[in-house]
Design a protein around this motif. Structure first.
Motif, PDB file in Angstrom:
ATOM      1  N   VAL A 151      59.800  82.029  17.588  1.00 29.67           N
ATOM      2  CA  VAL A 151      59.641  80.678  18.150  1.00 29.67           C
ATOM      3  C   VAL A 151      58.797  79.860  17.177  1.00 29.67           C
ATOM      4  N   LEU A 152      58.907  78.526  17.284  1.00 32.33           N
ATOM      5  CA  LEU A 152      58.256  77.643  16.320  1.00 32.33           C
ATOM      6  C   LEU A 152      57.195  76.750  16.975  1.00 32.33           C
ATOM      7  N   TRP A 153      56.303  76.290  16.136  1.00 32.30           N
ATOM      8  CA  TRP A 153      55.297  75.281  16.487  1.00 32.30           C
ATOM      9  C   TRP A 153      54.494  75.693  17.748  1.00 32.30           C
ATOM     10  N   VAL A 154      53.870  76.830  17.626  1.00 31.95           N
ATOM     11  CA  VAL A 154      53.144  77.413  18.764  1.00 31.95           C
ATOM     12  C   VAL A 154      51.726  76.848  18.825  1.00 31.95           C
ATOM     13  N   ILE A 155      51.377  76.295  19.977  1.00 30.39           N
ATOM     14  CA  ILE A 155      50.036  75.737  20.223  1.00 30.39           C
ATOM     15  C   ILE A 155      49.434  76.541  21.373  1.00 30.39           C
ATOM     16  N   ARG A 156      48.478  77.394  21.079  1.00 33.88           N
ATOM     17  CA  ARG A 156      47.917  78.273  22.105  1.00 33.88           C
ATOM     18  C   ARG A 156      46.800  77.556  22.870  1.00 33.88           C
ATOM     19  N   LEU A 157      46.781  77.790  24.175  1.00 34.40           N
ATOM     20  CA  LEU A 157      45.849  77.103  25.077  1.00 34.40           C
ATOM     21  C   LEU A 157      45.038  78.115  25.865  1.00 34.40           C
ATOM     22  N   ARG A 158      43.812  77.730  26.212  1.00 30.37           N
ATOM     23  CA  ARG A 158      42.957  78.589  27.040  1.00 30.37           C
ATOM     24  C   ARG A 158      42.257  77.740  28.091  1.00 30.37           C
ATOM     25  N   ALA A 159      42.214  78.256  29.326  1.00 32.67           N
ATOM     26  CA  ALA A 159      41.495  77.596  30.420  1.00 32.67           C
ATOM     27  C   ALA A 159      40.038  78.046  30.416  1.00 32.67           C
ATOM     28  N   GLY A 160      39.217  77.343  31.187  1.00 30.68           N
ATOM     29  CA  GLY A 160      37.795  77.684  31.238  1.00 30.68           C
ATOM     30  C   GLY A 160      37.534  79.077  31.801  1.00 30.68           C
ATOM     31  N   ASP A 161      38.444  79.577  32.636  1.00 35.41           N
ATOM     32  CA  ASP A 161      38.250  80.910  33.221  1.00 35.41           C
ATOM     33  C   ASP A 161      38.873  82.023  32.387  1.00 35.41           C
ATOM     34  N   GLY A 162      39.357  81.693  31.182  1.00 36.15           N
ATOM     35  CA  GLY A 162      39.906  82.705  30.285  1.00 36.15           C
ATOM     36  C   GLY A 162      41.418  82.849  30.319  1.00 36.15           C
TER      37      GLY A 162
END
Length: 224
Positions: A151-162
Motif C-alpha cells: 500500500v502507498l502513502w501510509v500516514i500512521r496515527l495514534r490516539a491519546g490512549d495508545g
C-alpha cells in the motif's frame, strides 16, 4: 432739653471714654492667654487635617478600598480548560458518511474504514510517522490474511490512549473508498487522494475521527 439733662449726658459720655486702669502685669497675662488659645486652636486644626489625610490614605491602600489602584485592578483571568487549549484539527473524518475533510481548504475525500467487527478508532489522533509505501497483511485491506500487499502513502496515527490506525492509499481496491468498509481498522483512500494528503500532513498533525461504519455495506466488497 434742660440744662441739667444736657450736662448729665456730657458727663456720662466722658466717663464712658475713660478705660478702667489695668496694671501692666495684667495686660501681659491677658496677652499670654490669647497666645495660648490661638496655639491650641492651630494644633487642633492641624490634628484634624492629619486625621483626614490618614483616613484617605487608608482607603486608598486598603484591599477593600475604592482608591484608584483598586479601581484599575485587572479582573482575574479565567482558567483555560485543557479542551479549549487544544489546537484545531487539520483533518476531520466522519465514518458514518465515509468522508474525510481537510479543514484548511474544505476539500473532501471518500474513505473506507473498519467494519463492525474491526472498528476504526475514533477521537483525536495525531500523526506519528509517514512512509511512502508499506507491506501489510491482507486483513488490513479486506483481502485474504495469508497474503501481503503493498500500500502507498501510509500516514500512521495514534490516539491519546495508545490506540493506533493509519490513513493509506488502497492500491488493492480503488472502488472501496466511499462505497464499503473492509479494512481491519485503517482508513483507506483512493491512491491519488492519499498522495495529496501525504504531501500536506506532517508529524504532529491532528486528525479527528467520529461516527462509525454503517451497519450494512454499500455496494459490498470482494471480501465483505
Amino acid at each position: 432739653m434742660s440744662d441739667d439733662l444736657d450736662t448729665g449726658l456730657r458727663e456720662l459720655a466722658r466717663s464712658a471714654e475713660r478705660l478702667p486702669p489695668v496694671p501692666g502685669a495684667g495686660i501681659r497675662h491677658l496677652a499670654e492667654r490669647r497666645r495660648r488659645r490661638r496655639r491650641r486652636g492651630a494644633i487642633a486644626a492641624l490634628g484634624g487635617t492629619a486625621a483626614v489625610a490618614a483616613v484617605a490614605l487608608a482607603l486608598v491602600l486598603s484591599p477593600g478600598g475604592a482608591g484608584p489602584e483598586r479601581q484599575q485592578e485587572a479582573p482575574a483571568a479565567r482558567p483555560t480548560s485543557a479542551r479549549s487549549a487544544q489546537p484545531a484539527p487539520d483533518v476531520r473524518v466522519d465514518l458514518s458518511t465515509r468522508e474525510l475533510v481537510v479543514v484548511a481548504d474544505g476539500r473532501g475525500m471518500p474513505v473506507s474504514s473498519g467494519g463492525a467487527n474491526t472498528p476504526t478508532p475514533t477521537g483525536r489522533l495525531t500523526v506519528v510517522s509517514r512512509t511512502p509505501a508499506a507491506l501489510v497483511s491482507g486483513a488490513e485491506v479486506g483481502r485474504p490474511r495469508d497474503h501481503r500487499y503493498k500500500v502507498l502513502w501510509v500516514i500512521r496515527l495514534r490516539a491519546g490512549d495508545g490506540r493506533t490506525t493509519a490513513l493509506f492509499g488502497m492500491t488493492t481496491d480503488e472502488t472501496a473508498p466511499g462505497a464499503f468498509d473492509v479494512t481491519s481498522g485503517w482508513i483507506g483512500l483512493r491512491t491519488a487522494d492519499a498522495k495529496w494528503l501525504y504531501d500536506r500532513l506532517r508529524t504532529g498533525s491532528v486528525i479527528t475521527v467520529q461516527g462509525h461504519a454503517p451497519a450494512a455495506a454499500v455496494g459490498g466488497g470482494p471480501f465483505a
